[in-house]
Write a protein that holds these residues in place. Structure first.
Motif, PDB file in Angstrom:
ATOM      1  N   UNK A  64       0.856  -1.183   0.000  1.00 61.32           N
ATOM      2  CA  UNK A  64       0.000   0.000   0.000  1.00 61.32           C
ATOM      3  C   UNK A  64       0.892   1.233   0.000  1.00 61.32           C
ATOM      4  N   UNK A  65       0.575   2.187  -0.868  1.00 57.39           N
ATOM      5  CA  UNK A  65       1.378   3.404  -0.942  1.00 57.39           C
ATOM      6  C   UNK A  65       0.645   4.607  -0.365  1.00 57.39           C
ATOM      7  N   UNK A  66      -0.438   4.353   0.294  1.00 59.49           N
ATOM      8  CA  UNK A  66      -1.175   5.417   0.965  1.00 59.49           C
ATOM      9  C   UNK A  66      -1.661   4.885   2.305  1.00 59.49           C
ATOM     10  N   UNK A  67      -1.911   5.773   3.271  1.00 62.40           N
ATOM     11  CA  UNK A  67      -2.418   5.311   4.569  1.00 62.40           C
ATOM     12  C   UNK A  67      -3.735   4.561   4.400  1.00 62.40           C
ATOM     13  N   UNK A  68      -3.885   3.508   5.157  1.00 64.34           N
ATOM     14  CA  UNK A  68      -5.100   2.706   5.093  1.00 64.34           C
ATOM     15  C   UNK A  68      -5.664   2.544   6.489  1.00 64.34           C
ATOM     16  N   UNK A  69      -6.884   2.057   6.546  1.00 61.97           N
ATOM     17  CA  UNK A  69      -7.549   1.851   7.818  1.00 61.97           C
ATOM     18  C   UNK A  69      -6.979   0.681   8.601  1.00 61.97           C
ATOM     19  N   UNK A  70      -7.447   0.564   9.823  1.00 59.94           N
ATOM     20  CA  UNK A  70      -6.997  -0.515  10.712  1.00 59.94           C
ATOM     21  C   UNK A  70      -7.316  -1.889  10.125  1.00 59.94           C
ATOM     22  N   UNK A  71      -8.475  -2.004   9.494  1.00 60.06           N
ATOM     23  CA  UNK A  71      -8.887  -3.255   8.852  1.00 60.06           C
ATOM     24  C   UNK A  71      -9.065  -3.008   7.362  1.00 60.06           C
ATOM     25  N   UNK A  72      -8.485  -3.889   6.552  1.00 57.63           N
ATOM     26  CA  UNK A  72      -8.591  -3.749   5.100  1.00 57.63           C
ATOM     27  C   UNK A  72      -9.557  -4.801   4.578  1.00 57.63           C
ATOM     28  N   UNK A 115     -13.813   7.738   7.703  1.00 60.32           N
ATOM     29  CA  UNK A 115     -13.272   8.935   8.356  1.00 60.32           C
ATOM     30  C   UNK A 115     -12.499   8.603   9.622  1.00 60.32           C
ATOM     31  N   UNK A 116     -12.969   7.595  10.355  1.00 56.34           N
ATOM     32  CA  UNK A 116     -12.294   7.227  11.607  1.00 56.34           C
ATOM     33  C   UNK A 116     -11.070   6.333  11.381  1.00 56.34           C
ATOM     34  N   UNK A 117     -10.751   6.048  10.125  1.00 60.05           N
ATOM     35  CA  UNK A 117      -9.587   5.230   9.745  1.00 60.05           C
ATOM     36  C   UNK A 117      -9.679   3.799  10.303  1.00 60.05           C
ATOM     37  N   UNK A 118     -10.901   3.336  10.556  1.00 62.38           N
ATOM     38  CA  UNK A 118     -11.080   1.979  11.068  1.00 62.38           C
ATOM     39  C   UNK A 118     -11.109   0.953   9.930  1.00 62.38           C
ATOM     40  N   UNK A 119     -11.678   1.327   8.771  1.00 59.17           N
ATOM     41  CA  UNK A 119     -11.788   0.410   7.643  1.00 59.17           C
ATOM     42  C   UNK A 119     -11.304   1.072   6.357  1.00 59.17           C
ATOM     43  N   UNK A 120     -10.671   0.265   5.511  1.00 59.74           N
ATOM     44  CA  UNK A 120     -10.403   0.650   4.127  1.00 59.74           C
ATOM     45  C   UNK A 120     -10.969  -0.448   3.247  1.00 59.74           C
ATOM     46  N   UNK A 121     -11.546  -0.051   2.119  1.00 63.34           N
ATOM     47  CA  UNK A 121     -12.167  -0.996   1.190  1.00 63.34           C
ATOM     48  C   UNK A 121     -11.449  -0.889  -0.142  1.00 63.34           C
ATOM     49  N   UNK A 122     -11.180  -2.041  -0.757  1.00 63.61           N
ATOM     50  CA  UNK A 122     -10.640  -2.057  -2.106  1.00 63.61           C
ATOM     51  C   UNK A 122     -11.132  -3.302  -2.827  1.00 63.61           C
ATOM     52  N   UNK A 123     -10.689  -3.472  -4.057  1.00 64.90           N
ATOM     53  CA  UNK A 123     -11.040  -4.667  -4.813  1.00 64.90           C
ATOM     54  C   UNK A 123      -9.776  -5.431  -5.146  1.00 64.90           C
ATOM     55  N   UNK A 124      -9.958  -6.697  -5.466  1.00 66.05           N
ATOM     56  CA  UNK A 124      -8.839  -7.556  -5.859  1.00 66.05           C
ATOM     57  C   UNK A 124      -9.258  -8.354  -7.088  1.00 66.05           C
ATOM     58  N   UNK A 138     -11.089  -9.868   4.799  1.00 60.91           N
ATOM     59  CA  UNK A 138     -10.867  -8.787   5.758  1.00 60.91           C
ATOM     60  C   UNK A 138      -9.582  -9.133   6.491  1.00 60.91           C
ATOM     61  N   UNK A 139      -8.605  -8.250   6.348  1.00 63.94           N
ATOM     62  CA  UNK A 139      -7.259  -8.499   6.839  1.00 63.94           C
ATOM     63  C   UNK A 139      -6.771  -9.816   6.220  1.00 63.94           C
ATOM     64  N   UNK A 140      -6.590 -10.854   7.002  1.00 58.94           N
ATOM     65  CA  UNK A 140      -6.115 -12.125   6.449  1.00 58.94           C
ATOM     66  C   UNK A 140      -7.183 -13.215   6.482  1.00 58.94           C
ATOM     67  N   UNK A 141      -8.425 -12.868   6.774  1.00 59.61           N
ATOM     68  CA  UNK A 141      -9.487 -13.865   6.868  1.00 59.61           C
ATOM     69  C   UNK A 141     -10.375 -13.809   5.625  1.00 59.61           C
ATOM     70  N   UNK A 142     -10.628 -14.973   5.043  1.00 55.74           N
ATOM     71  CA  UNK A 142     -11.456 -15.084   3.841  1.00 55.74           C
ATOM     72  C   UNK A 142     -12.875 -15.468   4.239  1.00 55.74           C
TER      73      UNK A 142
END
Length: 163
Positions: A64-72, A115-124, A138-142
Protein backbone atom coordinates in the motif's frame (compact mmCIF):
# COMPACT_ATOMS: atom_id res chain seq x y z
CA UNK A 1 8.04 7.63 9.39
CA UNK A 2 10.25 6.34 12.17
CA UNK A 3 13.85 6.22 10.87
CA UNK A 4 15.04 4.32 13.94
CA UNK A 5 12.51 1.59 13.28
CA UNK A 6 13.57 1.36 9.62
CA UNK A 7 17.22 1.21 10.69
CA UNK A 8 16.32 -1.68 13.01
CA UNK A 9 14.65 -3.50 10.11
CA UNK A 10 17.64 -2.90 7.83
CA UNK A 11 20.02 -4.27 10.46
CA UNK A 12 18.25 -7.65 10.27
CA UNK A 13 19.35 -8.17 6.68
CA UNK A 14 22.96 -9.04 5.72
CA UNK A 15 22.51 -7.95 2.10
CA UNK A 16 19.66 -5.43 2.22
CA UNK A 17 19.48 -4.91 -1.55
CA UNK A 18 18.78 -8.63 -2.02
CA UNK A 19 16.17 -8.63 0.72
CA UNK A 20 14.17 -5.65 -0.48
CA UNK A 21 10.78 -7.40 -0.44
CA UNK A 22 11.30 -8.46 3.17
CA UNK A 23 12.36 -4.96 4.16
CA UNK A 24 9.31 -3.40 2.53
CA UNK A 25 7.02 -6.01 4.08
CA UNK A 26 8.47 -5.31 7.54
CA UNK A 27 8.00 -1.56 7.14
CA UNK A 28 4.42 -2.00 5.93
CA UNK A 29 3.64 -4.39 8.78
CA UNK A 30 4.39 -1.59 11.25
CA UNK A 31 3.13 1.43 9.31
CA UNK A 32 0.30 -0.29 7.31
CA UNK A 33 1.65 1.41 4.16
CA UNK A 34 4.86 2.51 2.47
CA UNK A 35 5.31 6.27 2.44
CA UNK A 36 7.47 7.95 -0.19
CA UNK A 37 9.66 9.20 2.64
CA UNK A 38 10.24 5.63 3.85
CA UNK A 39 11.01 4.42 0.33
CA UNK A 40 13.48 7.28 -0.20
CA UNK A 41 15.13 6.58 3.14
CA UNK A 42 15.53 2.87 2.32
CA UNK A 43 16.94 3.84 -1.07
CA UNK A 44 19.59 6.03 0.52
CA UNK A 45 20.48 3.46 3.17
CA UNK A 46 20.87 0.41 0.91
CA UNK A 47 22.08 2.07 -2.28
CA UNK A 48 19.22 0.98 -4.53
CA UNK A 49 17.63 3.69 -6.65
CA UNK A 50 14.32 5.11 -5.51
CA UNK A 51 12.79 4.36 -8.92
CA UNK A 52 13.72 0.69 -8.60
CA UNK A 53 12.26 0.45 -5.10
CA UNK A 54 9.14 2.34 -6.18
CA UNK A 55 8.73 0.00 -9.17
CA UNK A 56 8.80 -2.99 -6.86
CA UNK A 57 6.37 -1.40 -4.40
CA UNK A 58 3.89 -0.63 -7.19
CA UNK A 59 4.29 -4.00 -8.92
CA UNK A 60 3.18 -6.11 -5.96
CA UNK A 61 -0.48 -5.67 -5.09
CA UNK A 62 0.05 -6.36 -1.39
CA UNK A 63 1.96 -3.13 -0.90
CA UNK A 64 0.00 0.00 0.00
CA UNK A 65 1.38 3.40 -0.94
CA UNK A 66 -1.18 5.42 0.96
CA UNK A 67 -2.42 5.31 4.57
CA UNK A 68 -5.10 2.71 5.09
CA UNK A 69 -7.55 1.85 7.82
CA UNK A 70 -7.00 -0.52 10.71
CA UNK A 71 -8.89 -3.25 8.85
CA UNK A 72 -8.59 -3.75 5.10
CA UNK A 73 -11.60 -5.18 3.30
CA UNK A 74 -10.95 -6.56 -0.17
CA UNK A 75 -13.78 -7.67 -2.42
CA UNK A 76 -12.82 -10.15 -5.12
CA UNK A 77 -13.80 -9.01 -8.61
CA UNK A 78 -12.61 -12.09 -10.46
CA UNK A 79 -15.01 -13.58 -13.01
CA UNK A 80 -16.71 -16.07 -10.68
CA UNK A 81 -17.19 -13.49 -7.92
CA UNK A 82 -18.33 -10.81 -10.37
CA UNK A 83 -20.94 -13.12 -11.88
CA UNK A 84 -22.18 -14.11 -8.42
CA UNK A 85 -22.76 -10.57 -7.15
CA UNK A 86 -19.45 -9.06 -6.04
CA UNK A 87 -20.40 -5.61 -7.34
CA UNK A 88 -23.52 -5.60 -5.14
CA UNK A 89 -21.44 -6.82 -2.19
CA UNK A 90 -18.94 -3.98 -2.74
CA UNK A 91 -21.72 -1.40 -3.09
CA UNK A 92 -23.34 -2.58 0.14
CA UNK A 93 -20.07 -2.54 2.06
CA UNK A 94 -19.49 1.03 0.84
CA UNK A 95 -23.01 1.96 1.94
CA UNK A 96 -22.68 0.35 5.39
CA UNK A 97 -19.33 2.02 6.02
CA UNK A 98 -20.36 5.36 4.56
CA UNK A 99 -17.55 5.56 2.03
CA UNK A 100 -18.19 6.99 -1.41
CA UNK A 101 -16.80 7.08 -4.88
CA UNK A 102 -13.64 5.16 -5.77
CA UNK A 103 -10.52 7.22 -5.25
CA UNK A 104 -7.75 6.02 -7.54
CA UNK A 105 -4.21 6.46 -6.33
CA UNK A 106 -1.05 7.08 -8.30
CA UNK A 107 -0.26 3.36 -8.24
CA UNK A 108 -3.63 2.56 -9.83
CA UNK A 109 -5.12 1.05 -6.69
CA UNK A 110 -7.95 2.55 -4.76
CA UNK A 111 -8.84 2.55 -1.12
CA UNK A 112 -12.00 3.94 0.33
CA UNK A 113 -11.18 4.71 3.95
CA UNK A 114 -13.68 5.58 6.63
CA UNK A 115 -13.27 8.93 8.36
CA UNK A 116 -12.29 7.23 11.61
CA UNK A 117 -9.59 5.23 9.75
CA UNK A 118 -11.08 1.98 11.07
CA UNK A 119 -11.79 0.41 7.64
CA UNK A 120 -10.40 0.65 4.13
CA UNK A 121 -12.17 -1.00 1.19
CA UNK A 122 -10.64 -2.06 -2.11
CA UNK A 123 -11.04 -4.67 -4.81
CA UNK A 124 -8.84 -7.56 -5.86
CA UNK A 125 -8.57 -9.60 -9.04
CA UNK A 126 -8.78 -13.10 -7.56
CA UNK A 127 -8.13 -14.87 -4.27
CA UNK A 128 -8.16 -18.32 -5.84
CA UNK A 129 -11.38 -19.23 -4.01
CA UNK A 130 -13.66 -19.22 -7.05
CA UNK A 131 -15.76 -22.13 -5.82
CA UNK A 132 -16.77 -19.99 -2.80
CA UNK A 133 -17.78 -16.91 -4.81
CA UNK A 134 -18.47 -14.17 -3.98
CA UNK A 135 -15.48 -13.82 -1.68
CA UNK A 136 -14.48 -11.02 0.71
CA UNK A 137 -11.19 -10.84 2.60
CA UNK A 138 -10.87 -8.79 5.76
CA UNK A 139 -7.26 -8.50 6.84
CA UNK A 140 -6.12 -12.12 6.45
CA UNK A 141 -9.49 -13.87 6.87
CA UNK A 142 -11.46 -15.08 3.84
CA UNK A 143 -15.27 -15.11 3.80
CA UNK A 144 -16.88 -17.22 1.10
CA UNK A 145 -20.42 -17.45 -0.24
CA UNK A 146 -21.01 -13.91 1.06
CA UNK A 147 -24.54 -12.59 0.87
CA UNK A 148 -25.61 -8.99 1.42
CA UNK A 149 -27.50 -10.02 4.55
CA UNK A 150 -24.24 -11.42 6.01
CA UNK A 151 -22.34 -8.13 5.81
CA UNK A 152 -23.48 -6.48 9.08
CA UNK A 153 -22.59 -9.60 11.09
CA UNK A 154 -19.19 -9.90 9.39
CA UNK A 155 -18.38 -6.20 9.88
CA UNK A 156 -19.39 -6.34 13.55
CA UNK A 157 -16.59 -8.88 14.10
CA UNK A 158 -14.22 -5.98 13.36
CA UNK A 159 -15.90 -3.34 15.50
CA UNK A 160 -18.35 -1.86 13.00
CA UNK A 161 -21.35 -0.14 14.52
CA UNK A 162 -19.90 0.25 18.02
CA UNK A 163 -19.57 4.02 17.84
Amino acid sequence: MDKRYIDKILSKYNEPSGKLLGILEDIQEKEKYLSKEALKYVSEKIGVSFSQIYSIATFYSFFNLQPVGEHIISVCMGTACHVRGAVEILNNIQYLLGVGVDESTEDGKFFLTTEDKHFSVNTARCFGCCSMAPVVRIDDKIYGYVKIKDLPKILKEYGWGKK
